[in-house]
Every structure is written in C-alpha cells, then in structure tokens.
Design an enzyme around this catalytic site. Sequence first.
Site, PDB file in Angstrom:
ATOM      1  N   ARG A 101       0.863  -0.945  -0.051  1.00 50.26           N
ATOM      2  CA  ARG A 101      -0.258  -0.042   0.033  1.00 50.26           C
ATOM      3  C   ARG A 101       0.651   1.338  -0.077  1.00 50.26           C
ATOM      4  O   ARG A 101       2.004   1.170   0.720  1.00 50.26           O
ATOM      5  CB  ARG A 101      -0.786  -0.075   1.299  1.00 50.26           C
ATOM      6  CG  ARG A 101      -2.023   1.120   1.417  1.00 50.26           C
ATOM      7  CD  ARG A 101      -3.123   0.802   0.548  1.00 50.26           C
ATOM      8  NE  ARG A 101      -4.105   1.590   1.116  1.00 50.26           N
ATOM      9  CZ  ARG A 101      -5.197   1.893   0.212  1.00 50.26           C
ATOM     10  NH1 ARG A 101      -4.929   1.601  -1.041  1.00 50.26           N
ATOM     11  NH2 ARG A 101      -5.944   2.643   0.732  1.00 50.26           N
ATOM     12  N   THR A 385      -8.921   0.689  -9.718  1.00 49.89           N
ATOM     13  CA  THR A 385      -8.470  -0.310  -8.973  1.00 49.89           C
ATOM     14  C   THR A 385      -9.032  -1.550  -9.894  1.00 49.89           C
ATOM     15  O   THR A 385      -9.949  -1.664 -10.725  1.00 49.89           O
ATOM     16  CB  THR A 385      -9.236  -0.529  -7.678  1.00 49.89           C
ATOM     17  OG1 THR A 385      -8.981   0.555  -6.638  1.00 49.89           O
ATOM     18  CG2 THR A 385      -8.849  -1.863  -6.816  1.00 49.89           C
ATOM     19  N   THR A 403      -4.139  -0.682  -7.329  1.00 43.89           N
ATOM     20  CA  THR A 403      -4.836   0.491  -7.431  1.00 43.89           C
ATOM     21  C   THR A 403      -4.211   1.733  -7.556  1.00 43.89           C
ATOM     22  O   THR A 403      -2.883   1.906  -7.012  1.00 43.89           O
ATOM     23  CB  THR A 403      -5.859   0.692  -6.100  1.00 43.89           C
ATOM     24  OG1 THR A 403      -6.927   1.897  -6.247  1.00 43.89           O
ATOM     25  CG2 THR A 403      -5.036   0.960  -4.852  1.00 43.89           C
ATOM     26  N   ASN A 405      -6.283   4.467  -6.986  1.00 44.56           N
ATOM     27  CA  ASN A 405      -7.337   4.885  -6.196  1.00 44.56           C
ATOM     28  C   ASN A 405      -8.418   5.346  -7.141  1.00 44.56           C
ATOM     29  O   ASN A 405      -9.336   4.459  -7.853  1.00 44.56           O
ATOM     30  CB  ASN A 405      -7.275   5.774  -5.394  1.00 44.56           C
ATOM     31  CG  ASN A 405      -8.325   6.338  -4.411  1.00 44.56           C
ATOM     32  OD1 ASN A 405      -9.086   5.424  -4.287  1.00 44.56           O
ATOM     33  ND2 ASN A 405      -8.431   7.593  -3.843  1.00 44.56           N
ATOM     34  N   ASP A 427      -8.014   8.411   0.580  1.00 45.42           N
ATOM     35  CA  ASP A 427      -8.396   7.036   1.262  1.00 45.42           C
ATOM     36  C   ASP A 427      -8.332   7.374   2.826  1.00 45.42           C
ATOM     37  O   ASP A 427      -8.843   6.998   3.652  1.00 45.42           O
ATOM     38  CB  ASP A 427      -7.855   5.755   0.960  1.00 45.42           C
ATOM     39  CG  ASP A 427      -8.479   5.181  -0.234  1.00 45.42           C
ATOM     40  OD1 ASP A 427      -9.926   5.397  -0.280  1.00 45.42           O
ATOM     41  OD2 ASP A 427      -8.121   4.101  -0.969  1.00 45.42           O
ATOM     42  N   SER A 457      -7.850   1.156   3.284  1.00 44.69           N
ATOM     43  CA  SER A 457      -8.597   0.567   2.094  1.00 44.69           C
ATOM     44  C   SER A 457      -9.729  -0.447   2.165  1.00 44.69           C
ATOM     45  O   SER A 457     -10.044  -0.753   3.323  1.00 44.69           O
ATOM     46  CB  SER A 457      -7.221  -0.336   1.526  1.00 44.69           C
ATOM     47  OG  SER A 457      -7.741  -0.976  -0.002  1.00 44.69           O
ATOM     48  N   SER A 458     -10.391  -0.605   0.979  1.00 42.32           N
ATOM     49  CA  SER A 458     -11.525  -1.560   1.162  1.00 42.32           C
ATOM     50  C   SER A 458     -10.974  -2.821   0.364  1.00 42.32           C
ATOM     51  O   SER A 458     -11.901  -3.640   0.179  1.00 42.32           O
ATOM     52  CB  SER A 458     -12.614  -0.876   0.364  1.00 42.32           C
ATOM     53  OG  SER A 458     -13.105   0.111   1.267  1.00 42.32           O
ATOM     54  N   GLY A 478     -13.774  -1.391  -7.200  1.00 42.15           N
ATOM     55  CA  GLY A 478     -15.070  -0.790  -6.819  1.00 42.15           C
ATOM     56  C   GLY A 478     -15.294  -0.097  -5.370  1.00 42.15           C
ATOM     57  O   GLY A 478     -16.313   0.244  -4.733  1.00 42.15           O
ATOM     58  N   GLY A 479     -14.011   0.557  -4.899  1.00 38.40           N
ATOM     59  CA  GLY A 479     -13.951   1.008  -3.522  1.00 38.40           C
ATOM     60  C   GLY A 479     -14.750   0.181  -2.479  1.00 38.40           C
ATOM     61  O   GLY A 479     -14.338  -0.979  -2.419  1.00 38.40           O
TER      62      GLY A 479
HETATM   63  N1  GLY Z   1      -8.461   3.129  -3.316  1.00 37.90           N
HETATM   64  C1  GLY Z   1      -9.529   2.108  -3.152  1.00 37.90           C
HETATM   65  C2  GLY Z   1      -9.358   1.195  -1.789  1.00 37.90           C
HETATM   66  O1  GLY Z   1      -7.943   0.732  -1.602  1.00 37.90           O
HETATM   67  O2  GLY Z   1     -10.380   0.693  -1.198  1.00 37.90           O
END
Ligand code: GLY
Length: 577
Positions: A101, A385, A403, A405, A427, A457-458, A478-479
């Site tokens: 990350r 992503t 990603t 983002n 984020d 993050s998701s 998809g966030g």
């Molecule tokens: N940037 C999207 C995530 O990491 O959730």
Amino acid sequence: MSHRSFRAAGLALALALLWASPLGAAAPEPARSRTGMVVTPHPEATRAGVAALEAGGNAIDAAVAAAFAMAVTQPQSNGIGGGAFVLVRLADGRAFALDARETAPAASTPDMYLQPGLPERPSLLGGLAVGTPGMVAGMALALEKWGTQSLAQALGPSIALAAEGYEVGSYQQTWVDRLSGRSAIPRFSAVFAKGLRTRFGEMAAIHMPEDATEPGWVLRQPDLAKTLSAIAADGPRAFYEGEIARAIAEATQKHGGILTAEDLAAYRPVVREPVRGTYRGLEVLSFPPPSSGGVAVVQVLNLVEGFDLRGFGAGSSAAIHHLAEAMKLAFADRAAHLGDPDFTPVPVEKLTSEAYADELRARIHPDRVAVVDGPGIAPRDDQGTAHLSVTDAAGNAVAITSTINGPFGSMVMVPGTGILLNNEMDDFTTDPNAPNLYGLVGTTSANLVEPGKRPLSSMAPTIATKDGKVRFVGGSNGGPRIITATLLSMIHVVDHDMDVQEAVSAPRFHHQWRPDVLQLEGAHPADVVEALRARGHEVKVADELVTGVEAIVVGPDGTQYGAPDPRRNGLAAGPAR
Ligand code: GLY
C-alpha cells in the site's frame, strides 16, 4: 461448495439462469483447466500470467507477470504509480498478506487538506493527492519470497505491451471518454476533465489522442516501456532511487505535492498475517488492516451464517435485506475502528469473532431496517482499482488487488517515465466532516493522515479453502463495493450453488451504512425492489454498480474454473497443456 456439474437440476437451475447476468442473459460456461487458471480484467494481462505458467512458473510468478501487465493495460485503474495487496496461499497451507500500500509522505500532517488556499479536492487531484507508491517493491518482494522466476522475466510481457501497445476495450473507453470531456456524465466532465486539461496537460497528451473515440484503438506507452525496462535491468532500486525517483518527486512537487526522493527511498512493503474466518465449512483468508476489506468480509459472513440464505433464495428480498443489514453493521465498525495497524490499534480479533457476530446479529430485524443516524451523502460513481486471481497445478493460489485509487489517480503523469501517480491519500479521513471519493466517512481518529501511515483501504483479495485445499479465489475493484461484491460472489457459490461464472455475473447490491441507501443493480425484479422499500430501505437502482470480480472456484477433483466479470473486458484462461 459446488459447481455446475454437481448442481441439482430443476428449481436451482431456473434460479441460476434468472440470476445469470446483470443484464439478465445467461452466463457462459466458466473457463476450466487442471493445470492452472488466470483471471484478470484484460485479456493481455491474463495471457501474461498464462505464459508464466507455461514457462514452468508457479501461481506467484504468473500473478506478478499478470499484475504488471494489468498495470500497463488498465491505466485508469492501477499502475506502478500506485499500490497493491497480494494474498498468497501456498499449497503447503501457509498464507501471507503482502501489503504494498502507498504511504503518506514524511511531510504529511492530519490537517494538510484543511489549509486555506488549496485548490479544489486536493486529496484527489494534483501532487498533494499522491502517496508513496508501493507496487514495484511489492511485486519484487512477492517474487523473491514465493516465486521461481526473475523480475525481468515477470516484466517481459508488460514491457512489450507498453512498447507495442494494446487495444483499448469498451470498459476502458468509458473512462477515457469521461476524462476527455466526451462523457455523458456532465459532472465528471466539468469537474475532472476541465481540471485535467488546465492543470495536467502532460497526461492528456499521452493518454488521450483526439481520435480515441471508439474501443479498439491501440494505446502505446513508450516512456512506460523504458521505465519497466530499467526496473527489469536494475530491480526496484531503479524506481525508488536515482533518476526515476527524482522525476516522481519533481512531478508531484510541481503540482503542489510534498513527496520527496527520500520518501521513495524509505518505502518498504510489509508481510502481514491474513485475516481469518470460517463460513459454512470453509476457511476464509482475506486482507488485514490497513485494509478494512478482510475484516468486513469476515464480519458479514459471520453475521449471515446465522441466517438461512439458501432457504430465502438468491436475489429474494429476504436474502438482500439480511445481507444489507449485515453490511451496514460492518461498515459502521469500519468507520470507527479501522486504520493502519502500525499507527492505531485495530480490534481485528473482536470484530471477526463469532461471539461479536452473535451479539450484533440480534440487531437485525427480519422485517424492517435498523435505525441508522448520520447524514445521507451520496457516494460518487468514480473509481480505479483492478483485481486478478491465479491458481496453479500444485495448489498455490494468489489474489492481487492493485490500485491508483480514483480513475487515472491524481492525474499527475511523471514526464518521460509513463508513470501515472495515485491519489490514494483520499483514502485517509482527510476531513472529519466530509466523505471521501466513495462517500465513506471516518468517525474516529483511526484513519487520520500521519507521516508514513497507510490509508485505509477496502481492497479484499480473498481465498477460501476446504479440507486444506483452495476452493475459491476472488476480489474486486469498486471502492467500498469491493467488499460487498467479493462476499456476494462467494455467497452465490456457497449458498446458492451457482458456478463461478454465474456467481460473478449475478446482479449485485451494496450498502455501506452511510449514506443509508441500498444500491441495487437494475436486473433486480420490481417486486423485490418494492418488498425492500416496504421493509424501510431507501433503495437506489442503477443499471450497473461499478465493480469487477475476477474469480476462480476449484472443484473437489482439482479442476479450476475461472470467471471474468462481464462488467469489464477480462479473460479467464489456463495453460495450453
Ligand atoms: N483505493 C481504493 C481502496 O483501496 O479501497
């Protein structure tokens, strides 16, 4: 867990066909292989992974080769200017979560986006939006730890794709159109494309030729080919030190950022313990903090394990209601407790425990929504992503979500390098009083900006096993919808006996607590929508939720079934032999 060949006929088949696609059409058969499977959102990325397997590589080699090729062929979504999570489950049972990350630059502060005089949305557009990229270091470390092939070998296909070009597909064309002002979405064109043109002209020149109006045009990225070749020759040092690192720092600073060459030199990926849970006899492995993805996936699965989803039926209002209520509870905990575990204590054990799920489950009423306070702020429709899944003949499995983002990240292109930089800083909880790009809020200090910290993050690369063998590999873009799309795909296989292609094609829904809105894909029947409204849900129906699950199911006999998401232009394929 079952798949097409094991499924009972009759009602189950009729249901599965009804639920076969977001558009209601029947899903094709999944790809199948006994010697490995690669599923990515772009055919060339899949071919890069398959080539690695055919050359004798394992799932890690194939996943890294595919990830670099995905970086080249999905620049709206991911790239070497961004970050990635790599979930590895080796055939011997060991599992690892490699966290590549982005990190906040050393000069970051919690209130850096609240200073007067900043341009609009500074955590989204321009240099201040950029976190220190982690992807190159992460991929190199994955190969070093668990791969058998060299970094140069893994980069071979992506160097060729960048130099010779690849055909832009319809999914990518959508984003190009939005960005170049041809969008049917005026808000996006007005806010983003105009800002892009005036502030970041380099990007438009490289990625947006005037004649790029129809899918099928060839995108060449010669500067990126040079950068990837330098990394192939000299390793990740070529990215994190010297000329390229200096160019990255200069580009961010020119556009108002604070990233330095020292931030790049100091970047390190981290190997963490995966989050673990169980679901109806499967062991579930997913990504730990700084992702909220794994915790939320396990939390929702724990909650709904107490409900008879199979009895409710796939796509029934009862199933959607119980799942949506469980999603709300998990997202409320996300807002309060999740952040970078190296900076803030995250109660992973408690949140993923069955005892806690039993406690929370009592708040879910079968016939009406739970009361939710807080502002109703619509989530935005934009995201970047990309996800890929790989298995091999030996029983290794890898899931990578990668990603930058938002679509095309910060929009800052590093001159002469082909590197498009992320806007992952968004984020973080950049403003305690405002939602981020995805409408997500943070209700505590857990996800505030701090130097060196990773934004929450998701992303939820997920692998499930049974009796020690891999059975499911998946994840999504998809966030926040990553979490719900991933777990729905698994639930469709486990509870509703869908094959993997049916499972990733089936209509999706999403709830993230705030705003208090249940989003449904348009293929849901009107009577289901009405029944959900009658339970008290505020329902918003969209043609399609922006997600893209790329998944594999492995049958009890070892056959690997791969399914790309029809919402994107991907491919599932295995080696020729
Ligand atoms: N940037 C999207 C995530 O990491 O959730």
